[in-house]
Design a protein around this motif. Sequence first.
Motif, PDB file in Angstrom:
ATOM      1  N   LEU A  60      16.608  32.862  55.761  1.00  0.00           N
ATOM      2  CA  LEU A  60      15.626  32.326  56.702  1.00  0.00           C
ATOM      3  C   LEU A  60      14.841  31.190  56.057  1.00  0.00           C
ATOM      4  N   ASP A  61      15.020  30.000  56.621  1.00  0.00           N
ATOM      5  CA  ASP A  61      14.383  28.784  56.099  1.00  0.00           C
ATOM      6  C   ASP A  61      12.975  28.683  56.686  1.00  0.00           C
ATOM      7  N   HIS A  62      12.001  29.284  55.990  1.00  0.00           N
ATOM      8  CA  HIS A  62      10.652  29.321  56.575  1.00  0.00           C
ATOM      9  C   HIS A  62       9.873  28.025  56.375  1.00  0.00           C
ATOM     10  N   GLY A  63      10.439  27.075  55.614  1.00  0.00           N
ATOM     11  CA  GLY A  63       9.752  25.798  55.415  1.00  0.00           C
ATOM     12  C   GLY A  63      10.014  24.800  56.539  1.00  0.00           C
ATOM     13  N   ASP A  64      10.957  25.138  57.423  1.00  0.00           N
ATOM     14  CA  ASP A  64      11.305  24.209  58.504  1.00  0.00           C
ATOM     15  C   ASP A  64      11.551  25.026  59.765  1.00  0.00           C
ATOM     16  N   ASN A  65      10.490  25.737  60.144  1.00  0.00           N
ATOM     17  CA  ASN A  65      10.585  26.710  61.221  1.00  0.00           C
ATOM     18  C   ASN A  65      10.236  26.062  62.551  1.00  0.00           C
ATOM     19  N   CYS A  66      11.177  26.126  63.471  1.00  0.00           N
ATOM     20  CA  CYS A  66      11.016  25.505  64.788  1.00  0.00           C
ATOM     21  C   CYS A  66       9.726  25.943  65.481  1.00  0.00           C
ATOM     22  N   MET A  67       9.421  27.228  65.444  1.00  0.00           N
ATOM     23  CA  MET A  67       8.292  27.739  66.220  1.00  0.00           C
ATOM     24  C   MET A  67       6.951  27.579  65.506  1.00  0.00           C
ATOM     25  N   SER A  68       6.915  26.741  64.462  1.00  0.00           N
ATOM     26  CA  SER A  68       5.627  26.377  63.862  1.00  0.00           C
ATOM     27  C   SER A  68       5.499  24.865  63.720  1.00  0.00           C
ATOM     28  N   GLY A  69       6.390  24.120  64.388  1.00  0.00           N
ATOM     29  CA  GLY A  69       6.299  22.658  64.340  1.00  0.00           C
ATOM     30  C   GLY A  69       7.306  22.003  63.412  1.00  0.00           C
ATOM     31  N   GLY A  70       8.274  22.759  62.893  1.00  0.00           N
ATOM     32  CA  GLY A  70       9.300  22.192  62.002  1.00  0.00           C
ATOM     33  C   GLY A  70      10.226  21.257  62.767  1.00  0.00           C
ATOM     34  N   THR A  71      10.777  20.272  62.044  1.00  0.00           N
ATOM     35  CA  THR A  71      11.679  19.308  62.674  1.00  0.00           C
ATOM     36  C   THR A  71      13.091  19.878  62.825  1.00  0.00           C
ATOM     37  N   CYS A  72      13.387  20.966  62.105  1.00  0.00           N
ATOM     38  CA  CYS A  72      14.723  21.585  62.119  1.00  0.00           C
ATOM     39  C   CYS A  72      15.788  20.606  61.636  1.00  0.00           C
ATOM     40  N   ASP A  73      15.390  19.696  60.771  1.00  0.00           N
ATOM     41  CA  ASP A  73      16.420  18.795  60.206  1.00  0.00           C
ATOM     42  C   ASP A  73      16.283  18.661  58.680  1.00  0.00           C
TER      43      ASP A  73
END
Length: 495
Positions: A299-312
């Motif tokens: 689980l990539d918690h540094g780029d989390n969609c549901m907290s504003g991560g870009t997912c890229d």
Amino acid sequence: MRIVTARLNHETNTFSPLATPLAAFRPLWGEEARAAGTGSATALGAFLAFAQARGATVAVPVSAHANPSGPVADDAFEALSAAILAAVSEGCDAILLDLHGAMVTESLDDGEGELLARIRAVAPDVPLGVALDLHANVTPGMVAAADVIIGFKTYPHVDMAETGAHVARLVGRMLDEGLAPHQAWCHPPQLAHTLRMDTRVPGPMADLVAATRAMEARPGILAATLFGGFSLADLPEAGASFVVAAESAEQAHAAAAELGAALWSRRAEFVYDEAPLAESLAAARAAAEGPGIGPVLLLDHGDNCMSGGTCDVMDVLAACLEAGLDGIVAGPICDPDSVAALFAAGTGAAAEIRLGNKVALPGFPAQAPLALTGRVASLGDGSYVVTGPTYTGQRFSMGRAAVLDTGRARVLVTEEPHEPWDLAIFTQNGIDPRAARFLVLKSRMYCRPVFEPIARAVVECASAGVTSSDYRLFPFAKLARPAYPLDRDVTWGPR
Ligand SMILES: [Zn+2]
């Protein structure tokens, strides 16, 4: 009797480069808002049920919810608030709002505080009750403007309607009995970590939420909430706090101070010290070779969609490939250019892409896209129906979706950032996630109800995205200092 109720939810990551225009809220107005809210398991749903039970005329000017992202566009905030203000200005006997409590706009640090103050300016004496998310960054402005503020007591949030019903019950007593709630806010200087707020597991969060429930059982206490706060927001009040409503101001202040002291005594337990990525990958490899069936979840918690991560952000997938792991399934990774390239190549064709790391993250070092070569394994419209326990039955879209098979990894690439709500994000695109050896997801919490049951192990992985768990990476400028754990030697006591 006329009741105005509305839903306006946004959790703003002020470090996120993702824009939040009006369209991101997919706002529903008037009758459409009422229809969507009726019977829904939200605070708005509970407010509508309350209004109906009282036989009140109800106005629902707007229902709007956007996924976490960067600051809300000023014109979006103005349009959404104007609708609520207009409904209130027509005159009403009660106002019930379903807000998040961590909304920042391009021009305002305290979106909800400003909205509530504007409402107070036109309806100074109308009972005003507010339901907030557990991750609200509560401010003195919100507490001063609202008669009653209550937040969710569960994370993942499964008590949204229950919270709304509690707010409505107290507003009902204000209308019927002349109840006059007094509120107090206690805000220890603490940035608590989301990964330490799971209320399903034994720990400080579960204990302190239990303490708020015990507080609510005391005579004279009307409501007590522990707000975990949302730390990825650069504003003075970011972080954990308590709001207590009581029949007397003295009691409210004493109760909030007591809860604040209890939180502060356990502050170290709300710190999440992330492991270096190499260590996490070694743990994942060991888990894959150990007992059990199914994939190891990374689980990539540094780029989390549901907290504003870009997912890229490509850190985790790049490190997996560098470490020689195989049997990898990863995604969804948001990269519209790569989706276009894979569609242009066509199913079955060889393809070469430069994936991710394309959205600039202000304050973070730039990284090069990840060069991948492989075969286009599938192309799809990226829509699916959720069968999992959250949002069951809803149809979601990730934008167009494509899968690149590199041999060692199959990578799901989409046009939009998307939380893995369901196994269907993969199965719709020709991938059986159960058969993967390593499953890399850009998620920290919401994937768990669906993906944990199929996994042999879960390993949390660090990356340098805008939802990183390492708060030292973020250029905080407005946050009130000292703030634990950014500042470790902080003395504090409730006033
Ligand atoms: Zn939340």
